[in-house]
Structures are given as C-alpha cells and as structure tokens.
Design a protein around this motif. Structure first.
Motif, PDB file in Angstrom:
ATOM      1  N   GLN A  14      -3.883   7.335  12.391  1.00  0.00           N
ATOM      2  CA  GLN A  14      -4.377   6.839  13.677  1.00  0.00           C
ATOM      3  C   GLN A  14      -5.527   5.853  13.510  1.00  0.00           C
ATOM      4  OE1 GLN A  14      -1.738   7.620  15.822  1.00  0.00           O
ATOM      5  NE2 GLN A  14      -3.438   7.627  17.266  1.00  0.00           N
ATOM      6  N   LYS A  15      -6.447   6.178  12.602  1.00  0.00           N
ATOM      7  CA  LYS A  15      -7.591   5.297  12.363  1.00  0.00           C
ATOM      8  C   LYS A  15      -7.880   5.266  10.873  1.00  0.00           C
ATOM      9  CE  LYS A  15      -9.882   5.833  16.855  1.00  0.00           C
ATOM     10  NZ  LYS A  15     -11.141   6.172  17.549  1.00  0.00           N
ATOM     11  N   ILE A  16      -8.021   4.068  10.349  1.00  0.00           N
ATOM     12  CA  ILE A  16      -8.334   3.904   8.938  1.00  0.00           C
ATOM     13  C   ILE A  16      -9.822   4.174   8.711  1.00  0.00           C
ATOM     14  CG2 ILE A  16      -8.633   2.147   7.152  1.00  0.00           C
ATOM     15  CD1 ILE A  16      -5.851   3.133   7.208  1.00  0.00           C
ATOM     16  N   GLN A  17     -10.108   4.936   7.674  1.00  0.00           N
ATOM     17  CA  GLN A  17     -11.507   5.230   7.351  1.00  0.00           C
ATOM     18  C   GLN A  17     -12.181   3.992   6.771  1.00  0.00           C
ATOM     19  OE1 GLN A  17     -11.874   8.670   4.884  1.00  0.00           O
ATOM     20  NE2 GLN A  17     -14.063   8.429   4.531  1.00  0.00           N
ATOM     21  N   PHE A  67      -9.032  -2.984  10.470  1.00  0.00           N
ATOM     22  CA  PHE A  67     -10.153  -2.467  11.253  1.00  0.00           C
ATOM     23  C   PHE A  67     -10.071  -0.937  11.312  1.00  0.00           C
ATOM     24  CE2 PHE A  67      -9.581  -6.764  13.124  1.00  0.00           C
ATOM     25  CZ  PHE A  67     -10.844  -7.266  12.814  1.00  0.00           C
ATOM     26  N   THR A  68     -11.226  -0.305  11.420  1.00  0.00           N
ATOM     27  CA  THR A  68     -11.241   1.167  11.460  1.00  0.00           C
ATOM     28  C   THR A  68     -10.563   1.726  12.705  1.00  0.00           C
ATOM     29  OG1 THR A  68     -13.466   1.072  12.422  1.00  0.00           O
ATOM     30  CG2 THR A  68     -13.309   1.408  10.040  1.00  0.00           C
ATOM     31  N   SER A  69     -10.403   0.909  13.746  1.00  0.00           N
ATOM     32  CA  SER A  69      -9.701   1.354  14.956  1.00  0.00           C
ATOM     33  C   SER A  69      -8.198   1.108  14.862  1.00  0.00           C
ATOM     34  CB  SER A  69     -10.268   0.645  16.186  1.00  0.00           C
ATOM     35  OG  SER A  69     -10.145  -0.769  16.051  1.00  0.00           O
ATOM     36  N   ASP A  70      -7.727   0.491  13.769  1.00  0.00           N
ATOM     37  CA  ASP A  70      -6.303   0.208  13.605  1.00  0.00           C
ATOM     38  C   ASP A  70      -5.528   1.476  13.253  1.00  0.00           C
ATOM     39  OD1 ASP A  70      -6.646  -2.459  14.093  1.00  0.00           O
ATOM     40  OD2 ASP A  70      -6.647  -3.067  11.977  1.00  0.00           O
ATOM     41  N   SER A  71      -4.302   1.551  13.736  1.00  0.00           N
ATOM     42  CA  SER A  71      -3.359   2.550  13.249  1.00  0.00           C
ATOM     43  C   SER A  71      -2.472   1.893  12.205  1.00  0.00           C
ATOM     44  CB  SER A  71      -2.516   3.123  14.391  1.00  0.00           C
ATOM     45  OG  SER A  71      -1.761   2.102  15.013  1.00  0.00           O
TER      46      SER A  71
END
Length: 553
Positions: free
Chosen positions: A428-431, A384-388
């Motif tokens: 911090q966040k995956i694009q 997910f884009t909110s995943d680190s």
C-alpha cells in the motif's frame, strides 16, 4: 462493732469455674464477701460496646450464665442497705463448636521469602453468620481482620492459626484452628542451560508454578526475548548471538527469582562481497566470529527457501568441500550468475561445539530468467512513500513469496509489510528506505530489484527497475508528486550534466556499456536522488563454485 465500718473494709470476690464455655452450656459464677455473714448479692454484665446492666437472677451468691460478656458483683445487707466494694471483673467467653481451618493459596509446597501468599480462615457451618477473624502468628502475636483472607509476604517461618467470632459479639468465638506450619526458603536462583540453539531455564530448588523469562544483553541493555509460549515455556530457540540469562516468576503480583548466571551464544556474521553480481566476478563469503580465537573451523551453506513457514525461513545445504569445515574463514564462489543466499557457522572442540548459523546474506543478480523473475508496477526504481506498488513473481513454481532486504542488513517478507495475493505482493505504501526485493520459490531465487522510497515533496527520477540490454532504448524522466512529467529538466550521469539545455525527458536510443552509471535530474531548483542504471549483455557465463584453492564443483 460498727457495720458501716465493716462494709467499708469489705470487698466482693467473683470466681468462675471456667471462663470459657461451649455454646448451650452454662458456667457458674460465685460472689462472696469475706469476714462476715448475711450478705445478699447484685450481679452486673456489660460488653466492650454496651453499658452495664443489672442481672435479675436472684440475690444468692451464685448464678449460672450462658452468655459471654464482662461480669462483676457486689454484696449488700441491712436496712438501709450497706454495700461492699464491687468485685474485680471476670470475662466469660463462649466457644462455638464450628471447626475452623487455615488454607493456603497458592498451594505451593515450597514458598520463598518475599513471595506473597494468601491464608484463608475457613469456618465449617455457621452459614448466615457475619464473622470476623483473629489470627495468631509464629511470634504468638494476635490481630483481627474483617475478611477471612489474609495476604502476607513470606518472611517468618512457623505456625499460623485462626479463629472466628460473630461481628456483633466480642465474647463468643470458635476454638483456635489447627496450626498451618509454613517453612519459607531463601530466595531461589534460576539456572540456564544450552543445547545447540535451545536455552532451558529452571528454578533451583525445583518447585511448581513458575513462568520463565529470557533476556539478552545488547549494547549494555537487557532486552526481553519474546517467544510464542512466553509465560509457560521453559525453553526457547535463539537465532541471535549475545549474552543470555533467565529468571522465573510466579504469583500475583509476580515474584521473580534471582537471575541465572549468563550464558554466551556465539553468532557469526556473514559478509558477502560484492552484493550485486557482475559478469566474470567472483563472490567472496567471509565468516566473522566475535572475540575470535584459535581452533575454529568454518562451514558454508546455501540458503534454500522454506515456504512452509509463513514468517519466512530457510533450510541450509552444505556447499562443496565444506562438510569437514575450512580453516580459513573465507570462501570464494566463481561464476555465480543468479541471485542466491548463503549462511555460515563455526565449530571447534571435541565433541564439536557449533555456533549458531549466521543470518542469511545474499548476492543479487538483476538479470531476468524464465525459471524465476520479478516484475514491478509502476516499473521504476524511485517511488513516493504514498505510492502503492505491486511486485509480481513468474516462473516454474505454483507458490512464491517476496523477500525484502532493507539495506544494510534487515531481511523481511511480504507478510510483514504487504499482502500476498497469489504470486503478487501488494504494497500500500512504500517505506522511506533503500531496499532490494526478489521472489523465492521452494527451489529458486528470481532476479533482484532495487527500490527506494521518498517523501512526497521530493523530486523523483523515472528510471527502469530492471537492467537495460545493450542496443535497446531507454527513456528517463523527472517527476513531482503533483505533476506527471516536468518540462524543464536537466539530467546527470555520475554527477556530470549530460546536455546543457533542459528537456522533458531523455531518450537513449541504443544503450551501451558506457551508459551504465548513476543518474539524477534537476528541475525548478530541486534535485532528485540518484539511481543506478544497469546495462547488461546477452552473454551467459557458466557457474563455477570453488574455495580459496579454486577447487571446482
């Protein structure tokens, strides 16, 4: 003869020895009435902003004055007095001894029409005096300003001078300054020259104070080329092909020269096929030159990571049999098993003219190697884009960097989108993207992994990021952002449902080559994106590198 009739015809005449006198000196004014005698005289003075006053300096026909202003007189005689007509007015100016000069800012020796410059009227001495200023232009026009600075747009060459006067006295002033001669040149044109990948901008005719601006045309748009010393450096190194031009600028607001003539920088495009290595397959490099014409030779290089530059760069080593160039614009590599980077360039003519180097392109291997390996936490392809996410490098090196190739063709490094801490890159966040990641040391490339970013409302397939070795087991799952594992899931391989009943996860106890392919999952009316599950074996293939004629290393 009737006196009143004589007076009616009589007119006073006022003469002055000079109408300009220095401070502290006096000038003699003489009043007379012709054709008769016995006259006495009255004197009057006014200014442009005060009313007329009588001067009580006696009744004789001459007086000495030290004050500037507008003077007149008239005669009278007899009892009762009979008056002549008043004289014409005479203006007396008082000249200060303060020296006045005109200075120019900026103090460029050459000024071009259209530039803005400031002229300053400097008065020596006279501290505490509130001055106003009068300017004289090359056309002999004069005008006054309250400020000593006069900003002009350069247009008419010639002499510029000034003088000053107290603000409360219109009839006292300094002498005119010596003229400042200004010669304005026609607007200049920038010139651009090239040496290898370096562009140099200059202004003709040569002059000082310029900053330099470089532009690149792309898709009929003109893009500003940024460089570290953008406003002072007349040289830039370019790494992209295109049509470049430059111009100079100076002053405030900035005055720009005309654009230089354009210069074309050729940058070849390297294409690699395939991107991902498979056992026994060869890799073909193709070097494409836009508007290709005859006479090019092609040079092939291996990209070697240069970790001394934080922004990420490479040095280039010629591949075998490439030192003299190849007539063919393709080059074949046999038996490549590790991740590697390549560049190319072309050259022709005598002396040899080279294009820029192409942008690096890569061929990737997913196989882990002890000398350099990349691991991912969490260990899955889809995030997910909110995943680190943490990307960790291991192997025979004390220094690493993590590289990312954003498909289809954008290379960047952890310093651009994450934080490098030792040998681990923390993101911090995956694009939201499809990208390939790998580690680089000064001498090696690690295995590469494919990671994709997805929005939080999507359904994700849980599949391993590394290839699975034949005979080993693998577990696939399905996940929403709000739930770790879903209970009613259908799994697909290459768009074919694997089993008709739903399940929590799918376990393949002993993977074989037949299990390799694209997988996805479905649950509650949602479908995940698909990801590739790679299967590898233990066999090791030797590396053989050759050209089209299959000559070996």
């Amino acid at each position: 003869m009737c006196l009143s009739n004589i007076a009616d015809r009589a007119r006073a005449t006022l003469t002055a020895a000079t109408t300009t006198v220095s401070v502290g000196d006096r000038v003699t004014l003489i009043c007379s009435v012709e054709k008769s005698a016995g006259w006495k005289y009255e004197w009057f003075r006014r200014t442009s902003h005060t009313s007329e006053d009588t001067i009580n300096d006696g009744l004789n026909g001459n007086i000495r004055v030290s004050q500037g202003g507008i003077y007149r007189c008239r005669g009278f005689r007899g009892e009762p007095a009979v008056y002549s007509d008043p004289s014409d007015e005479v203006t007396i100016q008082i000249t200060f001894s303060n020296k006045v000069s005109v200075t120019q800012k900026p103090s460029w020796s050459q000024i071009f029409r259209g530039e803005r410059i400031t002229l300053t009227c400097e008065v020596q001495g006279g501290e505490g005096v509130q001055w106003e200023y009068e300017w004289r232009t090359p056309q002999s026009q004069t005008f006054r300003t309250k400020q000593k600075d006069w900003t002009i747009t350069a247009s008419i060459s010639g002499d510029y001078s000034c003088k000053s006067r107290p603000t409360d006295d219109s009839y006292s002033a300094t002498n005119w300054s010596e003229a400042l001669r200004l010669s304005f040149l026609d607007p200049p044109k920038a010139q651009i020259s090239r040496s290898g990948g370096t562009l140099t901008c200059s202004v003709n005719p040569s002059s000082s104070g310029w900053s330099y601006y470089f532009y690149r045309e792309k898709n009929q748009e003109v893009l500003t080329v940024q460089n570290t010393d953008f406003h002072s450096n007349r040289e830039i190194r370019v790494s992209q092909g295109g049509v470049y031009k430059c111009r100079g600028g100076r002053g405030e607001p900035v005055y720009h020269t005309e654009f230089s003539d354009p210069v074309t920088i050729v940058e070849p495009v390297l294409r690699v096929s395939p991107w991902w290595l498979s056992p026994g397959a060869s890799v073909t490099l193709s070097c494409e030159v836009e508007h290709v014409s005859a006479g090019w030779s092609f040079y092939w290089y291996k990209a070697v990571p240069d970790l001394s530059h934080k922004s990420g760069s490479y040095s280039y080593e010629l591949l075998p049999a490439s030192s003299n160039g190849t007539a063919d614009n393709s080059y074949i590599i046999h038996g490549q098993t590790h991740t590697a980077g390549y560049v190319c360039r072309a050259g022709r003519g005598e002396p040899h003219f080279y294009t820029l180097y192409s942008q690096p392109h890569f061929v990737w291997s997913g196989d882990l190697h002890p000398s350099a390996s990349l691991s991912v936490s969490p260990d899955r392809v889809q995030h997910f884009t909110s995943d680190s996410v943490s990307l960790s490098c291991e192997g025979n090196s004390a220094e690493w960097r993590v590289s990312r190739f954003l498909l289809p063709d954008f290379l960047s490094f952890c310093s651009d989108w994450g934080t490098m801490n030792g040998s681990t890159c923390h993101v911090q966040k995956i694009q939201s993207s499809n990208a390939v990641y790998w580690c680089e040391s000064g001498s090696a490339f690690s295995n590469a992994v494919n990671i994709t970013g997805h929005y939080d409302d999507e359904l994700l397939l849980l599949s391993p990021v590394h290839p699975v070795t034949e005979g080993h087991s693998v577990t696939l799952g399905c996940k929403l952002r709000t739930e770790n594992l879903l209970s009613k899931v259908f799994f697909y391989q290459n768009d074919t449902i694997i089993q008709s009943e739903s399940r929590v996860e799918m376990i393949i106890p002993a993977v074989s080559k037949s299990h390799e392919g694209f997988y996805k999952c479905q649950s509650s009316g949602k479908e995940s994106p698909q990801s590739w599950l790679a299967v590898t074996c233990q066999e090791i293939f030797p590396v053989v590198l050759s050209m089209n004629n299959n000559s070996s290393i």
